[in-house]
Design a protein around this motif. Structure first.
Motif, mmCIF file in Angstrom:
data_model
loop_
_atom_site.group_PDB
_atom_site.id
_atom_site.type_symbol
_atom_site.label_atom_id
_atom_site.label_comp_id
_atom_site.label_asym_id
_atom_site.label_seq_id
_atom_site.Cartn_x
_atom_site.Cartn_y
_atom_site.Cartn_z
ATOM 1 N N SER B 6 0.835 -1.201 0.000
ATOM 2 C CA SER B 6 0.000 0.000 0.000
ATOM 3 C C SER B 6 0.873 1.257 0.000
ATOM 4 N N VAL B 7 2.034 1.171 0.706
ATOM 5 C CA VAL B 7 2.982 2.279 0.649
ATOM 6 C C VAL B 7 3.456 2.479 -0.786
ATOM 7 N N ALA B 8 3.781 1.353 -1.419
ATOM 8 C CA ALA B 8 4.264 1.434 -2.795
ATOM 9 C C ALA B 8 3.195 2.031 -3.701
ATOM 10 N N ALA B 9 1.956 1.630 -3.464
ATOM 11 C CA ALA B 9 0.870 2.137 -4.298
ATOM 12 C C ALA B 9 0.737 3.655 -4.112
ATOM 13 N N HIS B 10 0.982 4.090 -2.890
ATOM 14 C CA HIS B 10 0.939 5.517 -2.617
ATOM 15 C C HIS B 10 2.032 6.233 -3.417
ATOM 16 N N ASP B 11 3.225 5.644 -3.388
ATOM 17 C CA ASP B 11 4.326 6.197 -4.176
ATOM 18 C C ASP B 11 3.954 6.260 -5.653
ATOM 19 N N ALA B 12 3.323 5.173 -6.086
ATOM 20 C CA ALA B 12 3.054 5.027 -7.518
ATOM 21 C C ALA B 12 2.232 6.195 -8.050
ATOM 22 N N ALA B 13 1.343 6.696 -7.228
ATOM 23 C CA ALA B 13 0.493 7.788 -7.680
ATOM 24 C C ALA B 13 1.318 9.015 -8.058
ATOM 25 N N HIS B 14 2.514 9.113 -7.449
ATOM 26 C CA HIS B 14 3.325 10.296 -7.705
ATOM 27 C C HIS B 14 4.467 10.050 -8.669
ATOM 28 N N ASP B 15 4.642 8.787 -9.067
ATOM 29 C CA ASP B 15 5.823 8.451 -9.861
ATOM 30 C C ASP B 15 5.465 8.395 -11.340
ATOM 31 N N PRO B 16 5.871 9.412 -12.116
ATOM 32 C CA PRO B 16 5.504 9.431 -13.535
ATOM 33 C C PRO B 16 6.250 8.358 -14.341
ATOM 34 N N ASN B 17 7.346 7.816 -13.775
ATOM 35 C CA ASN B 17 8.115 6.827 -14.523
ATOM 36 C C ASN B 17 7.628 5.405 -14.309
ATOM 37 N N LEU B 18 6.643 5.228 -13.433
ATOM 38 C CA LEU B 18 6.136 3.874 -13.179
ATOM 39 C C LEU B 18 5.056 3.540 -14.202
ATOM 40 N N LYS B 19 5.318 2.481 -14.978
ATOM 41 C CA LYS B 19 4.332 2.053 -15.972
ATOM 42 C C LYS B 19 3.129 1.437 -15.267
ATOM 43 N N ASN B 24 4.840 -1.673 -8.397
ATOM 44 C CA ASN B 24 5.660 -0.650 -7.751
ATOM 45 C C ASN B 24 6.993 -0.502 -8.468
ATOM 46 N N ALA B 25 7.769 0.517 -8.041
ATOM 47 C CA ALA B 25 9.013 0.840 -8.737
ATOM 48 C C ALA B 25 10.042 -0.282 -8.630
ATOM 49 N N ASP B 26 10.070 -0.977 -7.496
ATOM 50 C CA ASP B 26 11.015 -2.083 -7.335
ATOM 51 C C ASP B 26 10.780 -3.163 -8.386
ATOM 52 N N GLN B 28 9.371 -2.852 -11.203
ATOM 53 C CA GLN B 28 9.728 -2.355 -12.525
ATOM 54 C C GLN B 28 11.231 -2.414 -12.740
ATOM 55 N N LYS B 29 11.980 -2.009 -11.722
ATOM 56 C CA LYS B 29 13.421 -1.974 -11.873
ATOM 57 C C LYS B 29 14.008 -3.381 -11.958
ATOM 58 N N GLU B 30 13.503 -4.274 -11.103
ATOM 59 C CA GLU B 30 13.979 -5.662 -11.158
ATOM 60 C C GLU B 30 13.681 -6.281 -12.518
ATOM 61 N N SER B 31 12.515 -5.968 -13.068
ATOM 62 C CA SER B 31 12.168 -6.517 -14.376
ATOM 63 C C SER B 31 13.148 -6.027 -15.429
ATOM 64 N N ALA B 32 13.446 -4.737 -15.403
ATOM 65 C CA ALA B 32 14.388 -4.194 -16.380
ATOM 66 C C ALA B 32 15.737 -4.879 -16.235
ATOM 67 N N SER B 33 16.143 -5.074 -14.989
ATOM 68 C CA SER B 33 17.448 -5.655 -14.741
ATOM 69 C C SER B 33 17.528 -7.103 -15.227
ATOM 70 N N ILE B 34 16.523 -7.908 -14.883
ATOM 71 C CA ILE B 34 16.524 -9.296 -15.363
ATOM 72 C C ILE B 34 16.469 -9.310 -16.883
ATOM 73 N N GLY B 35 15.630 -8.444 -17.436
ATOM 74 C CA GLY B 35 15.509 -8.390 -18.888
ATOM 75 C C GLY B 35 16.840 -8.105 -19.550
ATOM 76 N N MET B 36 17.585 -7.174 -18.975
ATOM 77 C CA MET B 36 18.876 -6.818 -19.566
ATOM 78 C C MET B 36 19.856 -7.979 -19.474
ATOM 79 N N TRP B 37 19.873 -8.641 -18.333
ATOM 80 C CA TRP B 37 20.807 -9.778 -18.205
ATOM 81 C C TRP B 37 20.434 -10.907 -19.154
ATOM 82 N N VAL B 38 19.136 -11.140 -19.318
ATOM 83 C CA VAL B 38 18.721 -12.167 -20.274
ATOM 84 C C VAL B 38 19.150 -11.764 -21.681
ATOM 85 N N PHE B 39 19.001 -10.478 -21.970
ATOM 86 C CA PHE B 39 19.417 -10.004 -23.292
ATOM 87 C C PHE B 39 20.915 -10.221 -23.495
#
Ligand SMILES: [Cu+2]
Lengths: 541, 230
Positions: B6-19, B24-26, B28-39
């Motif tokens: 719920s804290v993360a969801a609160h953050d999300a409302a203010h985070d324009p970079n969160l798809k 939550n942002a974590d 998203q970031k972990e996904s990008a990171s795993i994606g890059m390593w797989v690439f």
């Protein structure tokens, strides 16, 4: 069920959320991208099928009276290239996997929606290159592009064809990458690895092969293009190279590619078996891990394509044994499906009929693969119709039957409509009969010594070839009828309701068709997978 | 878990970079990171095919490979290696300053990386030109005076151009991405809270550098012992 869908006001779903061509071509919704793939992959299936029809027409008579040998070479090459790179490899993952993976794990979308859309455009670019090749005169190397035929002697558009396959490969790399990250990071709360549907396990294993294998064919085709186009040679002995190296590199991808085609089908069969036997698949963990085992061992068997290509007998023995070993996880699946049906409440719906057909045909395809893994026998049947029949039993009898089972199973979810069960069952029977009539005679032809890739043959082979061509006509009809009743269902089909089959996986808990965000509220998973204790089992006509 | 989200969801409302499709942002970031390593794993397999061809042929024709390798210009190769290692340093510094939210330094080190990458490509172009002049490009015009085994010397140069060409194409793609990133960094689109593209591109750039770290000895340094280096 009718009562449940009574509210007259039409619900917003992913299909009617936005309108216009632009909303489709720029969509980032995995479900819409799946539809884009469905349409384009179907077009390539038709194209590949037409080339198959030309082959079977030519082979009704022993003489080469319809196509000359050069044209015939181009026709079977086109059939292979289109069917493998543009139909079979993207079919289930890019259509059903794309549509279902996020739904099954309770996610709003795949991890990278823009990359997902990019993969479709990359696929279409590869497809366009392929179509240009076909329109301007084709290529005659066979889908295997063996050197030095492809790099030195061929008089077709080798570079462009290789480029088409190269580009299409990147689309499957992107899909695989997206699936892996999605399964790792996007699962709904409570959805542990061992609560994942077996379809997801199968697609995870497929994705591993896609990301590890596809780059190898890409670099192989890169070298091929350099050799053919710029005379920067790697394989032709005239440049100091060794053509067998090409075969190693090619099959290092292309054997695992067989599993890219069949593993997703196996995932479909596990789902269909569970739902229509109304029970958790027997040996869930075994089926799950057998997918992973296939992905791993599938990379260690490529040498069985080189038994007669100067590979040492000792290497041959090792590859032979490893090939026997890779059959074990496939057999585990078949036994487990059979055990799932045993004492299950089997409902013979159209998807279930396709799934049962899959088990029979795939088993024949797999067992004849073991014949071919035996070196002594393989020397006798190498490059004969026995091989052709074997891999069509796996690719058509296996992969396409699974694809058909999946389309019939999830059609109500994808479109929100039911299709006619009777017609679907009739066409399934036509496919089964037509398929066996087409390809079983080819086992006999191959064993008698009829080589593949020739447009003429001795007169004594004609009866079996005519049988095969007749079967192909029935098979074609069997694929045509579904197009009719599926289109019919879009307009006249009864509304499907959320869960027409009484299935337990998450995709059936949202509406049909699903809303753009998949679920109104992110589901929280508290029960084990395939839990039928509270399931209602609807009667389906 | 539930209070956390719920804290993360609160953050999300203010985070324009969160798809929208991430919780939550974590995530998203972990996904990008795993994606890059797989690439990068796919990239490893991509280069792997050429490395395999190299090892097979070098094992078969060691003499021809030594002779051909000695025709490469070690000094130029060494300079380029240094340039590329420096560009890895500037890239690492760029990621570092991105994480501190220092916009000017981020832009500065991205530009430095771009310049070093440009120098590498320029030097590579010079080397290719040199090979052209000396008829060392495989094909019809290939010449090798005094070579004992001309056809396999040519094979070495096929691998040389295949491997360095594939590497250079990765540099060129990186060059293009860098231009975009510099533009975005200049406009202040990254912050200490969100600089994922910079970090992911850093992984890519280091990977491309590491490939060169293997290419340099395999192509330039096969057998220089006891021979004048220059
Ligand atoms: Cu194989």
């Amino acid at each position: 069920m009718i009562a449940a869908s009574a509210p007259v006001k039409e619900q917003k779903n992913y299909l009617n959320a936005e309108n216009g061509l632009k909303s489709w071509l720029l969509t980032q919704d995995h479900k819409r991208i799946a539809i884009l793939y469905l349409l384009s992959v179907t077009v390539f299936f038709i194209v590949g099928g037409l080339f198959a029809a030309l082959i079977r027409l030519e082979l009704t008579t022993p003489a080469g009276d319809m196509l000359d040998s050069n044209t015939y070479n181009k026709v079977f090459t086109a059939h292979g290239v289109v069917m493998i790179f543009f139909f079979l490899i993207p079919s289930i993952p890019a259509i059903l996997g794309n549509f279902l993976l996020p739904l099954m794990i309770g996610a709003k979308d795949l991890a990278f929606p823009r990359i997902n859309l990019l993969s479709w455009y990359v696929y279409m670019l590869g497809g366009t290159l392929g179509v240009i090749v076909l329109a301007t005169g084709g290529v005659d190397t066979g889908w295997t592009f063996y050197t030095p035929l492809s790099t030195t002697y061929s008089n077709g558009y080798v570079v462009l064809t290789a480029m088409a396959a190269f580009v299409a490969g990147f689309s499957s790399i992107l899909t695989g990458l997206n699936f892996i990250v999605t399964v790792h990071r996007m699962r709904a709360p409570g959805l542990t690895w061992f609560r994942l549907p077996l379809f997801v396990w199968a697609h995870y294993a497929t994705s591993v092969i896609m990301i590890l294998g596809t780059p190898v064919i890409a670099v192989t085709l890169f070298m091929l293009m350099l050799e053919r186009g710029l005379h920067i040679g790697f394989f032709d002995p005239a440049y100091g190279g060794d053509p067998v190296l090409f075969q190693h590199l090619f099959w290092f991808y292309s054997h695992p590619a067989v599993y890219i085609m069949i593993l997703p089908s196996m995932g479909v069969i596990s789902e269909v078996m569970s739902t229509f036997c109304t029970k958790k698949p027997f040996g869930y963990t075994f089926i799950a891990f057998s997918s992973v085992a296939i992905a791993v061992f599938g990379f260690l068997v490529w040498g069985h394509h080189l038994f007669v290509s100067s590979q040492s007998a000792y290497a041959g023995m090792v590859f032979s044994i490893l090939t026997y070993i890779v059959a074990i996880p496939s057999a585990i699946k078949v036994f487990n499906w059979a055990a799932t049906m045993y004492k299950g409440q089997v409902r013979l719906t159209a998807p279930m009929l396709y799934a049962i057909g899959f088990i029979g045909l795939f088993t024949v395809g797999g067992l004849t693969g073991l014949f071919l893994a035996a070196m002594g026998l393989d020397v006798h049947v190498t490059d004969t119709y026995f091989v052709v029949a074997h891999f069509h039993y796996v690719m058509v009898g296996g992969a396409i039957m699974g694809y058909m089972a999946g389309i019939h199973y999830w059609w109500p979810k994808i479109t929100g409509r039911m299709y006619n069960q009777l017609w679907a069952k009739v066409s399934c029977c036509l496919v089964f009969i037509g398929f066996n009539l087409t390809f079983f005679p080819q086992f006999v032809l191959g064993y008698m010594g009829m080589p593949r890739r020739y447009h003429v043959y001795p007169a004594e082979f004609q009866v079996l070839n005519v049988l095969s061509s007749g079967g192909a006509a029935i098979l074609g009809l069997g694929y045509l009828i579904p197009a009719v009743y599926f289109l019919w269902s879009l307009k006249y089909g009864a509304p499907a309701g959320d869960n027409p089959w009484g299935a337990t996986t998450l995709e059936w808990q949202t509406s049909s068709p699903p809303p753009t965000t998949n679920f109104e509220v992110t589901p929280v998973v508290t029960t084990e997978v395939y839990d039928y204790t509270n399931a209602e089992v609807p009667h389906i006509v | 878990m539930s209070s956390h989200s719920s804290v993360a969801a609160h953050d999300a409302a203010h985070d324009p970079n969160l798809k929208h499709h991430f919780e939550n942002a974590d995530q998203q970031k972990e996904s990008a990171s795993i994606g890059m390593w797989v690439f990068l794993l796919t990239e490893l397999m991509f280069f792997g095919g050429l490395f395999l061809a190299y090892f097979v042929y070098r094992q078969w024709y060691p003499e021809a490979f030594i002779a051909a390798s000695n025709k490469t210009d070690v000094l130029v190769g060494a300079i380029n290696t240094t340039v590329l290692i420096c560009s890895s340093l500037t890239m690492a510094l760029a990621v570092h300053y991105a994480s501190k939210g220092r916009r000017e330094l981020l832009v500065l080190f991205l530009i430095a990386t771009l310049l070093l990458g440009g120098i590498f490509l320029g030097v590579k172009g010079y080397e290719y030109h040199d090979k052209w002049v000396h008829h060392e490009i495989p094909g019809e015009h290939f010449e090798c005076h005094g070579c004992a085994d001309e056809v396999h010397t040519q094979l070495f140069f096929s691998l040389y151009f295949g491997m360095t060409g594939l590497h250079a194409s990765h540099m060129i793609i990186g060059f293009g991405v860098l231009l975009v990133l510099i533009w975005q960094a200049w406009k202040g689109q990254f912050s200490a809270k969100w600089y994922t593209p910079i970090e992911m591109f850093g992984l890519y750039w280091h990977f491309v550098d590491i490939v060169w770290i293997f290419l340099f000895p395999l192509l330039y340094l096969i057998d220089r012992v006891g021979r004048p280096l220059l």
